[in-house]
Design a protein around this motif. Structure first.
Motif, PDB file in Angstrom:
ATOM      1  N   ILE A  71       0.880  -1.160   0.000  1.00  0.00           N
ATOM      2  CA  ILE A  71       0.000   0.000   0.000  1.00  0.00           C
ATOM      3  C   ILE A  71       0.916   1.207   0.000  1.00  0.00           C
ATOM      4  O   ILE A  71       1.605   1.499   0.971  1.00  0.00           O
ATOM      5  CB  ILE A  71      -0.974   0.017   1.185  1.00  0.00           C
ATOM      6  CG1 ILE A  71      -2.003  -1.117   1.031  1.00  0.00           C
ATOM      7  CG2 ILE A  71      -1.716   1.346   1.242  1.00  0.00           C
ATOM      8  CD1 ILE A  71      -1.719  -2.346   1.776  1.00  0.00           C
ATOM      9  N   LYS A  72       0.963   1.875  -1.131  1.00  0.00           N
ATOM     10  CA  LYS A  72       1.890   2.994  -1.292  1.00  0.00           C
ATOM     11  C   LYS A  72       1.331   4.250  -0.633  1.00  0.00           C
ATOM     12  O   LYS A  72       0.205   4.264  -0.145  1.00  0.00           O
ATOM     13  CB  LYS A  72       2.145   3.231  -2.785  1.00  0.00           C
ATOM     14  CG  LYS A  72       2.863   2.072  -3.477  1.00  0.00           C
ATOM     15  CD  LYS A  72       3.351   2.506  -4.853  1.00  0.00           C
ATOM     16  CE  LYS A  72       3.870   1.327  -5.644  1.00  0.00           C
ATOM     17  NZ  LYS A  72       4.379   1.742  -6.972  1.00  0.00           N
ATOM     18  N   ALA A  73       2.131   5.323  -0.677  1.00  0.00           N
ATOM     19  CA  ALA A  73       1.762   6.570  -0.017  1.00  0.00           C
ATOM     20  C   ALA A  73       0.513   7.216  -0.630  1.00  0.00           C
ATOM     21  O   ALA A  73      -0.079   8.119  -0.038  1.00  0.00           O
ATOM     22  CB  ALA A  73       2.926   7.551  -0.043  1.00  0.00           C
ATOM     23  N   ASP A  74       0.080   6.721  -1.816  1.00  0.00           N
ATOM     24  CA  ASP A  74      -1.178   7.213  -2.393  1.00  0.00           C
ATOM     25  C   ASP A  74      -2.384   6.462  -1.817  1.00  0.00           C
ATOM     26  O   ASP A  74      -3.519   6.745  -2.202  1.00  0.00           O
ATOM     27  CB  ASP A  74      -1.150   7.103  -3.933  1.00  0.00           C
ATOM     28  CG  ASP A  74      -1.009   5.667  -4.432  1.00  0.00           C
ATOM     29  OD1 ASP A  74      -0.948   4.741  -3.595  1.00  0.00           O
ATOM     30  OD2 ASP A  74      -0.957   5.469  -5.666  1.00  0.00           O
ATOM     31  N   GLY A  75      -2.112   5.508  -0.929  1.00  0.00           N
ATOM     32  CA  GLY A  75      -3.193   4.764  -0.286  1.00  0.00           C
ATOM     33  C   GLY A  75      -3.696   3.589  -1.091  1.00  0.00           C
ATOM     34  O   GLY A  75      -4.545   2.834  -0.628  1.00  0.00           O
ATOM     35  N   ILE A 137     -12.035   2.516   9.924  1.00  0.00           N
ATOM     36  CA  ILE A 137     -10.632   2.098   9.830  1.00  0.00           C
ATOM     37  C   ILE A 137      -9.817   3.345   9.496  1.00  0.00           C
ATOM     38  O   ILE A 137     -10.177   4.104   8.599  1.00  0.00           O
ATOM     39  CB  ILE A 137     -10.437   1.062   8.684  1.00  0.00           C
ATOM     40  CG1 ILE A 137     -11.111  -0.280   8.986  1.00  0.00           C
ATOM     41  CG2 ILE A 137      -8.956   0.901   8.347  1.00  0.00           C
ATOM     42  CD1 ILE A 137     -10.330  -1.245   9.851  1.00  0.00           C
ATOM     43  N   LYS A 138      -8.725   3.537  10.246  1.00  0.00           N
ATOM     44  CA  LYS A 138      -7.771   4.591   9.883  1.00  0.00           C
ATOM     45  C   LYS A 138      -6.414   3.940   9.696  1.00  0.00           C
ATOM     46  O   LYS A 138      -5.929   3.230  10.586  1.00  0.00           O
ATOM     47  CB  LYS A 138      -7.698   5.674  10.966  1.00  0.00           C
ATOM     48  CG  LYS A 138      -6.793   6.833  10.574  1.00  0.00           C
ATOM     49  CD  LYS A 138      -6.764   7.908  11.642  1.00  0.00           C
ATOM     50  CE  LYS A 138      -5.882   9.070  11.209  1.00  0.00           C
ATOM     51  NZ  LYS A 138      -5.770  10.076  12.286  1.00  0.00           N
ATOM     52  N   THR A 139      -5.823   4.157   8.519  1.00  0.00           N
ATOM     53  CA  THR A 139      -4.516   3.565   8.226  1.00  0.00           C
ATOM     54  C   THR A 139      -3.528   4.664   7.838  1.00  0.00           C
ATOM     55  O   THR A 139      -3.907   5.811   7.624  1.00  0.00           O
ATOM     56  CB  THR A 139      -4.598   2.570   7.053  1.00  0.00           C
ATOM     57  OG1 THR A 139      -5.004   3.272   5.875  1.00  0.00           O
ATOM     58  CG2 THR A 139      -5.556   1.425   7.340  1.00  0.00           C
ATOM     59  N   ARG A 140      -2.284   4.242   7.705  1.00  0.00           N
ATOM     60  CA  ARG A 140      -1.274   5.154   7.187  1.00  0.00           C
ATOM     61  C   ARG A 140      -0.357   4.399   6.249  1.00  0.00           C
ATOM     62  O   ARG A 140      -0.288   3.174   6.258  1.00  0.00           O
ATOM     63  CB  ARG A 140      -0.460   5.769   8.346  1.00  0.00           C
ATOM     64  CG  ARG A 140       0.523   4.789   8.996  1.00  0.00           C
ATOM     65  CD  ARG A 140       1.954   5.050   8.597  1.00  0.00           C
ATOM     66  NE  ARG A 140       2.821   3.939   8.954  1.00  0.00           N
ATOM     67  CZ  ARG A 140       3.426   3.820  10.137  1.00  0.00           C
ATOM     68  NH1 ARG A 140       3.273   4.728  11.082  1.00  0.00           N
ATOM     69  NH2 ARG A 140       4.204   2.765  10.366  1.00  0.00           N
ATOM     70  N   GLN A 159       4.018  10.801   6.940  1.00  0.00           N
ATOM     71  CA  GLN A 159       3.092   9.723   6.592  1.00  0.00           C
ATOM     72  C   GLN A 159       1.748  10.312   6.163  1.00  0.00           C
ATOM     73  O   GLN A 159       1.361  11.401   6.578  1.00  0.00           O
ATOM     74  CB  GLN A 159       2.880   8.778   7.782  1.00  0.00           C
ATOM     75  CG  GLN A 159       2.120   9.384   8.958  1.00  0.00           C
ATOM     76  CD  GLN A 159       2.016   8.414  10.137  1.00  0.00           C
ATOM     77  OE1 GLN A 159       2.674   7.384  10.171  1.00  0.00           O
ATOM     78  NE2 GLN A 159       1.178   8.742  11.101  1.00  0.00           N
ATOM     79  N   THR A 160       1.075   9.582   5.282  1.00  0.00           N
ATOM     80  CA  THR A 160      -0.267   9.988   4.897  1.00  0.00           C
ATOM     81  C   THR A 160      -1.242   9.022   5.550  1.00  0.00           C
ATOM     82  O   THR A 160      -0.951   7.835   5.692  1.00  0.00           O
ATOM     83  CB  THR A 160      -0.449   9.968   3.370  1.00  0.00           C
ATOM     84  OG1 THR A 160       0.200   8.802   2.852  1.00  0.00           O
ATOM     85  CG2 THR A 160       0.155  11.183   2.722  1.00  0.00           C
ATOM     86  N   THR A 161      -2.398   9.534   5.964  1.00  0.00           N
ATOM     87  CA  THR A 161      -3.388   8.675   6.623  1.00  0.00           C
ATOM     88  C   THR A 161      -4.647   8.598   5.759  1.00  0.00           C
ATOM     89  O   THR A 161      -4.929   9.499   4.955  1.00  0.00           O
ATOM     90  CB  THR A 161      -3.732   9.185   8.033  1.00  0.00           C
ATOM     91  OG1 THR A 161      -4.258  10.506   7.924  1.00  0.00           O
ATOM     92  CG2 THR A 161      -2.507   9.185   8.935  1.00  0.00           C
ATOM     93  N   PHE A 162      -5.351   7.498   5.933  1.00  0.00           N
ATOM     94  CA  PHE A 162      -6.543   7.218   5.127  1.00  0.00           C
ATOM     95  C   PHE A 162      -7.656   6.736   6.039  1.00  0.00           C
ATOM     96  O   PHE A 162      -7.408   5.968   6.970  1.00  0.00           O
ATOM     97  CB  PHE A 162      -6.217   6.138   4.087  1.00  0.00           C
ATOM     98  CG  PHE A 162      -4.929   6.380   3.363  1.00  0.00           C
ATOM     99  CD1 PHE A 162      -4.865   7.310   2.328  1.00  0.00           C
ATOM    100  CD2 PHE A 162      -3.765   5.730   3.747  1.00  0.00           C
ATOM    101  CE1 PHE A 162      -3.664   7.576   1.688  1.00  0.00           C
ATOM    102  CE2 PHE A 162      -2.557   5.986   3.105  1.00  0.00           C
ATOM    103  CZ  PHE A 162      -2.508   6.909   2.072  1.00  0.00           C
ATOM    104  N   GLU A 163      -8.878   7.184   5.765  1.00  0.00           N
ATOM    105  CA  GLU A 163     -10.015   6.764   6.583  1.00  0.00           C
ATOM    106  C   GLU A 163     -11.032   6.024   5.737  1.00  0.00           C
ATOM    107  O   GLU A 163     -11.276   6.381   4.585  1.00  0.00           O
ATOM    108  CB  GLU A 163     -10.664   7.986   7.227  1.00  0.00           C
ATOM    109  CG  GLU A 163      -9.787   8.585   8.305  1.00  0.00           C
ATOM    110  CD  GLU A 163     -10.442   9.774   8.980  1.00  0.00           C
ATOM    111  OE1 GLU A 163     -10.722   9.686  10.190  1.00  0.00           O
ATOM    112  OE2 GLU A 163     -10.690  10.774   8.272  1.00  0.00           O
TER     113      GLU A 163
END
Ligand code: ZN
Length: 249
Positions: A71-75, A137-140, A159-163
């Motif tokens: 899972i790259k930094a673009d999510g 879910i929250k990921t980075r 880091q970038t985070t994703f919800e």
């Protein structure tokens, strides 16, 4: 009774599947050793399930049912090719010993307590798989690095985070005993991937109920250390637990 039949070309040299296989140490990763020599083709010989990262720290890695994704930094999740390599990977062949339906609503901390109560001891390793529709879910993920590599604590500042809300998917990870400090992550380390295998990351927060939890008790631990000069030159005598917690949570 386990009967192992291995004909030529057998892809599972490990007869005993309850082994956590690990490359390098987590403190080497904290110190910025982001390149390893183990390919995913080799890693797959030791497990069909797991987590870690890929060379150049190019995102969060997750392995599920024999397929590995970054899972790259673009999510976004990308299938990892067999020739790619990992600087830190933990895998096992997932065969659940325990399966429960989580009937109450829990967040990450409550999930850890729930799992702790489910486990027979805190002194062995566990592979953990949680499947279902997750409320939250929250990921980075972390951006690909170029040399000279910075320590992981510096990298996660970017880091970038994703919800995700009401998302179907799978949490994959491990619970390691406290005594692995410096080698792996003591306690829980979990990654997530959506059911369509398009997104995910390193799990930071969650909210879940009515999901299926499966646990694989793992009493053997196998570690392969890097043969690189980067690893040989490291000072790995330092205590880095506080730094690790900052990086993981
Ligand atoms: Zn992670």
């Amino acid at each position: 009774l386990a009967i192992a039949i291995c004909v030529s070309g057998c892809s599972h040299p490990q007869e005993n599947k309850d082994i956590l296989f690990q490359t390098a140490t987590v403190n080497a990763l904290l110190e910025g050793v982001y390149d390893g020599e183990i390919t995913f083709q080799e890693l797959k010989q030791h497990g069909d399930f797991g987590l870690g990262t890929v060379n150049c720290l190019d995102g969060e890695m997750i392995g599920l049912e024999g397929k590995f994704y970054q899972i790259k930094a673009d999510g976004m999740a990308y299938l990892i090719g067999d020739s790619m390599k990992t600087p830190f990977g933990c895998v096992t062949f997932f065969e659940p010993d325990k399966s429960v339906l989580l009937d109450k609503n829990v967040d990450y901390n409550q999930l850890e307590q729930y799992l702790d109560n489910l486990l027979p001891t805190k002194n062995i390793f566990y592979a953990i798989k949680i499947e279902g529709v997750f409320r939250y879910i929250k990921t980075r993920s972390v951006p690909r690095q170029s040399k000279p590599y910075r320590p992981l604590a510096e990298v996660v500042k970017n880091q970038t985070t994703f919800e995700f809300h009401n998302v179907e998917g799978t949490i994959v990870g491990f619970r390691c005993p406290a005594y692995v400090e410096g080698i792996n992550v003591p306690g829980y380390h979990l990654h997530f991937i959506t059911k369509d295998k398009k997104a995910g990351g390193h799990l930071l927060q969650c909210q879940m109920q009515n999901v299926k939890i499966e646990v694989d008790c793992t009493s053997e631990f196998y570690m392969v250390l890097p043969k690189s000069s980067e690893f040989y030159k490291l000072d790995l005598t330092k205590e880095k637990q506080a730094e690790l917690e900052k990086v993981e949570k």
